[in-house]
Scaffold this motif. Sequence first.
Motif, mmCIF file in Angstrom:
data_model
loop_
_atom_site.group_PDB
_atom_site.id
_atom_site.type_symbol
_atom_site.label_atom_id
_atom_site.label_comp_id
_atom_site.label_asym_id
_atom_site.label_seq_id
_atom_site.Cartn_x
_atom_site.Cartn_y
_atom_site.Cartn_z
ATOM 1 N N LEU A 41 0.829 -1.200 0.000
ATOM 2 C CA LEU A 41 0.000 0.000 0.000
ATOM 3 C C LEU A 41 0.866 1.252 0.000
ATOM 4 O O LEU A 41 1.968 1.258 0.574
ATOM 5 N N PRO A 42 0.383 2.339 -0.605
ATOM 6 C CA PRO A 42 1.092 3.619 -0.499
ATOM 7 C C PRO A 42 1.161 4.082 0.954
ATOM 8 O O PRO A 42 0.327 3.714 1.788
ATOM 9 N N GLU A 43 2.120 4.884 1.241
ATOM 10 C CA GLU A 43 2.367 5.296 2.619
ATOM 11 C C GLU A 43 1.216 6.105 3.197
ATOM 12 O O GLU A 43 0.927 6.015 4.392
ATOM 13 N N HIS A 44 0.515 6.880 2.360
ATOM 14 C CA HIS A 44 -0.524 7.767 2.878
ATOM 15 C C HIS A 44 -1.796 7.012 3.265
ATOM 16 O O HIS A 44 -2.691 7.601 3.894
ATOM 17 N N VAL A 45 -1.924 5.745 2.919
ATOM 18 C CA VAL A 45 -3.103 4.982 3.328
ATOM 19 C C VAL A 45 -2.744 3.897 4.349
ATOM 20 O O VAL A 45 -3.481 2.931 4.521
ATOM 21 N N ARG A 46 -1.638 4.044 5.030
ATOM 22 C CA ARG A 46 -1.304 3.169 6.171
ATOM 23 C C ARG A 46 -0.815 4.043 7.333
ATOM 24 O O ARG A 46 0.356 4.076 7.667
ATOM 25 N N ARG A 47 -1.801 4.715 7.901
ATOM 26 C CA ARG A 47 -1.501 5.635 8.999
ATOM 27 C C ARG A 47 -1.594 4.952 10.362
ATOM 28 O O ARG A 47 -0.749 5.137 11.224
ATOM 29 N N SER A 48 -2.661 4.173 10.585
ATOM 30 C CA SER A 48 -2.826 3.507 11.880
ATOM 31 C C SER A 48 -3.629 2.229 11.692
ATOM 32 O O SER A 48 -4.375 2.078 10.719
ATOM 33 N N LEU A 49 -3.469 1.324 12.658
ATOM 34 C CA LEU A 49 -4.199 0.051 12.677
ATOM 35 C C LEU A 49 -4.701 -0.176 14.091
ATOM 36 O O LEU A 49 -3.899 -0.247 15.033
ATOM 37 N N THR A 50 -6.011 -0.259 14.269
ATOM 38 C CA THR A 50 -6.616 -0.513 15.577
ATOM 39 C C THR A 50 -7.054 -1.965 15.640
ATOM 40 O O THR A 50 -7.812 -2.432 14.787
ATOM 41 N N TRP A 51 -6.577 -2.678 16.653
ATOM 42 C CA TRP A 51 -6.801 -4.118 16.754
ATOM 43 C C TRP A 51 -7.458 -4.455 18.080
ATOM 44 O O TRP A 51 -7.429 -3.667 19.031
ATOM 45 N N ASP A 52 -8.053 -5.629 18.115
ATOM 46 C CA ASP A 52 -8.538 -6.190 19.364
ATOM 47 C C ASP A 52 -7.335 -6.520 20.242
ATOM 48 O O ASP A 52 -6.198 -6.485 19.787
ATOM 49 N N ARG A 53 -7.580 -6.901 21.497
ATOM 50 C CA ARG A 53 -6.469 -7.146 22.425
ATOM 51 C C ARG A 53 -5.912 -8.561 22.334
ATOM 52 O O ARG A 53 -5.249 -9.028 23.254
ATOM 53 N N GLY A 54 -6.177 -9.249 21.245
ATOM 54 C CA GLY A 54 -5.676 -10.603 21.102
ATOM 55 C C GLY A 54 -4.160 -10.653 21.005
ATOM 56 O O GLY A 54 -3.499 -9.729 20.527
ATOM 57 N N LYS A 55 -3.601 -11.768 21.450
ATOM 58 C CA LYS A 55 -2.150 -11.924 21.458
ATOM 59 C C LYS A 55 -1.574 -12.140 20.070
ATOM 60 O O LYS A 55 -0.352 -12.159 19.908
ATOM 61 N N GLU A 56 -2.452 -12.330 19.069
ATOM 62 C CA GLU A 56 -1.923 -12.561 17.727
ATOM 63 C C GLU A 56 -1.155 -11.352 17.196
ATOM 64 O O GLU A 56 -0.391 -11.471 16.236
ATOM 65 N N LEU A 57 -1.347 -10.187 17.811
ATOM 66 C CA LEU A 57 -0.613 -9.003 17.379
ATOM 67 C C LEU A 57 0.389 -8.566 18.443
ATOM 68 O O LEU A 57 0.659 -7.376 18.612
ATOM 69 N N ALA A 58 0.945 -9.532 19.154
ATOM 70 C CA ALA A 58 1.921 -9.220 20.200
ATOM 71 C C ALA A 58 3.199 -8.620 19.627
ATOM 72 O O ALA A 58 3.922 -7.906 20.327
ATOM 73 N N GLN A 59 3.498 -8.881 18.365
ATOM 74 C CA GLN A 59 4.708 -8.337 17.747
ATOM 75 C C GLN A 59 4.393 -7.067 16.950
ATOM 76 O O GLN A 59 4.927 -6.838 15.869
ATOM 77 N N HIS A 60 3.535 -6.246 17.508
ATOM 78 C CA HIS A 60 3.160 -5.013 16.809
ATOM 79 C C HIS A 60 4.333 -4.054 16.674
ATOM 80 O O HIS A 60 4.380 -3.236 15.747
ATOM 81 N N GLY A 61 5.303 -4.140 17.582
ATOM 82 C CA GLY A 61 6.470 -3.275 17.476
ATOM 83 C C GLY A 61 7.267 -3.544 16.209
ATOM 84 O O GLY A 61 7.679 -2.617 15.497
ATOM 85 N N LYS A 62 7.477 -4.824 15.905
ATOM 86 C CA LYS A 62 8.175 -5.176 14.672
ATOM 87 C C LYS A 62 7.354 -4.799 13.451
ATOM 88 O O LYS A 62 7.912 -4.382 12.427
ATOM 89 N N LEU A 63 6.027 -4.951 13.550
ATOM 90 C CA LEU A 63 5.179 -4.577 12.430
ATOM 91 C C LEU A 63 5.295 -3.084 12.130
ATOM 92 O O LEU A 63 5.369 -2.670 10.964
ATOM 93 N N THR A 64 5.360 -2.264 13.178
ATOM 94 C CA THR A 64 5.499 -0.821 12.974
ATOM 95 C C THR A 64 6.840 -0.473 12.357
ATOM 96 O O THR A 64 6.927 0.373 11.455
ATOM 97 N N SER A 65 7.903 -1.120 12.826
ATOM 98 C CA SER A 65 9.228 -0.823 12.275
ATOM 99 C C SER A 65 9.362 -1.268 10.822
ATOM 100 O O SER A 65 10.104 -0.651 10.047
ATOM 101 N N GLU A 66 8.647 -2.318 10.426
ATOM 102 C CA GLU A 66 8.755 -2.814 9.063
ATOM 103 C C GLU A 66 7.862 -2.064 8.087
ATOM 104 O O GLU A 66 8.203 -1.930 6.905
ATOM 105 N N THR A 67 6.711 -1.578 8.551
ATOM 106 C CA THR A 67 5.744 -0.959 7.637
ATOM 107 C C THR A 67 5.513 0.523 7.897
ATOM 108 O O THR A 67 4.979 1.213 7.037
ATOM 109 N N GLY A 68 5.869 0.998 9.076
ATOM 110 C CA GLY A 68 5.638 2.394 9.407
ATOM 111 C C GLY A 68 4.255 2.681 9.942
ATOM 112 O O GLY A 68 3.965 3.819 10.338
#
Length: 465
Positions: free
Chosen positions: A356-383
């Motif tokens: 996706l272009p950078e201007h359409v990946r500003r934020s991602l709101t997720w449920d509190r499930g542990k499946e997104l426990a590595q959100h820090g790495k996801l932010t560093s890889e995608t911004g």
Amino acid sequence: MGRSAGWTTKMTGRPAMRSPGTPPIRREIERAFWRKIAEGLTSEDAAVACGVSGPVGSRWFRQRGGMPTIELGPGSGRYLSFTEREEIALLRMQGCGVREVARRLGRAPSTISRELKRNAATRCGRLEYRASTAQWKAELAARRPKSVKLATNEALRAYVQDRLVGAVSAPDSTRALGPEVPAWKGRNKPRRQDRRWAKAWSPQQIANRLPLDFVDDPSMRISHEAIYQALYIRERGGLERELVTCLRTGRALRVPRARARRRARGHVTPETVISRRPAEAEDRMTPGHWEGDLIIGTNRSAIGTVVERTSRFTVLIRLPRMEGYGLEPRVKNGPALAGYGAETMKDALSAWLTTLPEHVRRSLTWDRGKELAQHGKLTSETGIKVYFADPHSPWQRGTNENTNGLLRQYFPKGTDLSRWNERELEAVAASLNSRPRKTLGWRTPEEVFGEHLHLDYRTSVATTG
């Protein structure tokens, strides 16, 4: 030779007591244990925090059905505490008299005198004051055993049992037996298995129905909490423990509220709570803010769903099972072979977001499930910045929740979701994205999302020129 009958009564002024052997654990420690349980600690951790072993805490919790049988509030100060009894023993060893001990403790001399006589150890044939034995004798004498109302009132017990475990009958009074279930083994209700059919009134329903059925009989009254205690506490003896299978929860042990609310959510940091999300995400005017979650199927299968807040554009993320699923034994703290572990989820989202272009990946709101426990790495890889909704607040991700409800038309509950390939998921997403939406002025999510992409492209070209 030998002592005359009743010698201990003459020495202590109270009836003879059985020999304590090793004195039991003091009530103060047990109170502290149940306070820790109320704070949400496990039985083992609560026991260690109070200075006893983990197995002792587990035994207390299981024998009492997860419920304390003693008052947990602080003492009134009317009675001597174990600390004061230790002081009495030390001062007596130093040769202090009764009045001196009373003066130092701020107690009446008669209180100290009675304590030294009534609660002294008599095993050696004379009065020797020991704090642990004195505390045990005082707690034993303070017990006031009271018979449970359900154990003494047969009519009330029959009424409660009938509403709990009574047979299910059709309108013509024909009994419906229901499925055959194995004998209760003291554990919680089975997952995805048949349960015992019963009337299954809740204790609150039973307690509040009694005044209507027995208007003029005050003996037919009981609180719902008393019914719960009769079910969960073995010593009560009012109801059989196996009747907990007729409760809606089917829990073998009562779970403290703090423990039920206390779940492992270490991956949710103060910087990632939804209150830190940019305010522009609320009005849905700025594209690029997404909401995500999982829809779960049988055999630990799942599909990731991500929806853009402004356009309602939906993307489905395939989460294939990892190699060895169903063949290798489960390893504690090992990789989640089912397909929606933290590592797999991060890789799948990262692979899609980077397209996706950078201007359409500003934020991602997720449920509190542990499946997104590595959100820090996801932010560093995608911004993209990741935020988590508050507990038990699905409305904070209302767009995604509504979309998941629409997707159940294609992926019903109780079906295996791992059988669908990526092409089939894209087809379903395209079906949703091509539906006209009232909230979009009867345009489709695909059209609106495409306009956002094209508009930003034209703006960036004009600025560069």
